[in-house]
Write a protein that holds these residues in place. Sequence first.
Motif, PDB file in Angstrom:
ATOM      1  N   THR A 181       0.837  -1.407   0.089  1.00 48.85           N
ATOM      2  CA  THR A 181      -0.174  -0.020  -0.003  1.00 48.85           C
ATOM      3  C   THR A 181       0.998   1.240   0.031  1.00 48.85           C
ATOM      4  O   THR A 181       0.612   2.271  -0.802  1.00 48.85           O
ATOM      5  CB  THR A 181      -1.035  -0.155   1.290  1.00 48.85           C
ATOM      6  N   HIS A 182       2.039   1.104   0.991  1.00 49.84           N
ATOM      7  CA  HIS A 182       2.729   2.498   0.943  1.00 49.84           C
ATOM      8  C   HIS A 182       3.479   2.544  -0.469  1.00 49.84           C
ATOM      9  O   HIS A 182       3.504   3.735  -0.799  1.00 49.84           O
ATOM     10  CB  HIS A 182       3.803   2.200   1.978  1.00 49.84           C
TER      11      HIS A 182
ATOM     12  N   ARG B 200       2.520   1.647  -3.550  1.00 47.87           N
ATOM     13  CA  ARG B 200       1.616   2.358  -4.427  1.00 47.87           C
ATOM     14  C   ARG B 200       1.347   3.484  -4.352  1.00 47.87           C
ATOM     15  O   ARG B 200       1.529   4.353  -5.262  1.00 47.87           O
ATOM     16  CB  ARG B 200       0.190   1.233  -4.327  1.00 47.87           C
ATOM     17  N   ASP B 201       1.280   4.084  -3.091  1.00 47.18           N
ATOM     18  CA  ASP B 201       1.246   5.680  -3.076  1.00 47.18           C
ATOM     19  C   ASP B 201       2.339   6.188  -3.347  1.00 47.18           C
ATOM     20  O   ASP B 201       2.355   7.057  -4.002  1.00 47.18           O
ATOM     21  CB  ASP B 201       0.819   5.951  -1.539  1.00 47.18           C
TER      22      ASP B 201
ATOM     23  N   ASP C 161       2.190   6.040  -7.310  1.00 47.67           N
ATOM     24  CA  ASP C 161       1.249   7.184  -7.988  1.00 47.67           C
ATOM     25  C   ASP C 161       2.037   8.748  -7.855  1.00 47.67           C
ATOM     26  O   ASP C 161       1.644   9.204  -8.804  1.00 47.67           O
ATOM     27  CB  ASP C 161      -0.030   7.300  -6.928  1.00 47.67           C
ATOM     28  N   ILE C 162       2.664   9.016  -6.842  1.00 43.33           N
ATOM     29  CA  ILE C 162       3.343  10.330  -6.889  1.00 43.33           C
ATOM     30  C   ILE C 162       4.288  10.214  -7.834  1.00 43.33           C
ATOM     31  O   ILE C 162       4.299  11.389  -8.554  1.00 43.33           O
ATOM     32  CB  ILE C 162       4.096  10.373  -5.459  1.00 43.33           C
TER      33      ILE C 162
END
Length: 155
Positions: free
Chosen positions: A93-94, A96-97, A100-101
């Motif tokens: 999850t981390h 993926r964030d 995305d950035i």
Amino acid sequence: MTKLREANLTVGMVAKRTGVAVSALHFYEKKELIHSIRNTGNQRRYHRDVIRRVSIIKAAQKLGISLTELALLFEALPEKRTPNKDDWSKISTHWRDLLDIRIKQMIQLRDKIDYCIGCGCLSLKKCQIYNEDDVLADEGEGAHLLFTNDDSDGV
């Protein structure tokens, strides 16, 4: 002696199983991303969980996650254990964030490069890549403005 018995994978076995060069395993160990135990003949022996760690390292590298960032992640785990399924869920999850950035930043960079193709000069006066927001325009044009005496990257 129990710990050594549990650590029964040789460096060659780990290399073969993970598809990673022996030299890479030595490098990961030097960076404290993986750990081995030395037997009486001073040979490295690895626990089976090292295969998961190496797999996570390789996945991180494919995603552009630095080894330094990965080391911090491993360090934060209780008792520096190998990530389990729940840990992996949080890690992914981390990541993926972060991705995305990075994707957003790359799209912005891609869109700015069109300006350079149209401009053709890559001047610092209005360059959307080197002089974003036109911060150097008041000081004149020229590549010499890219680096100051304080910059270690300067020539």
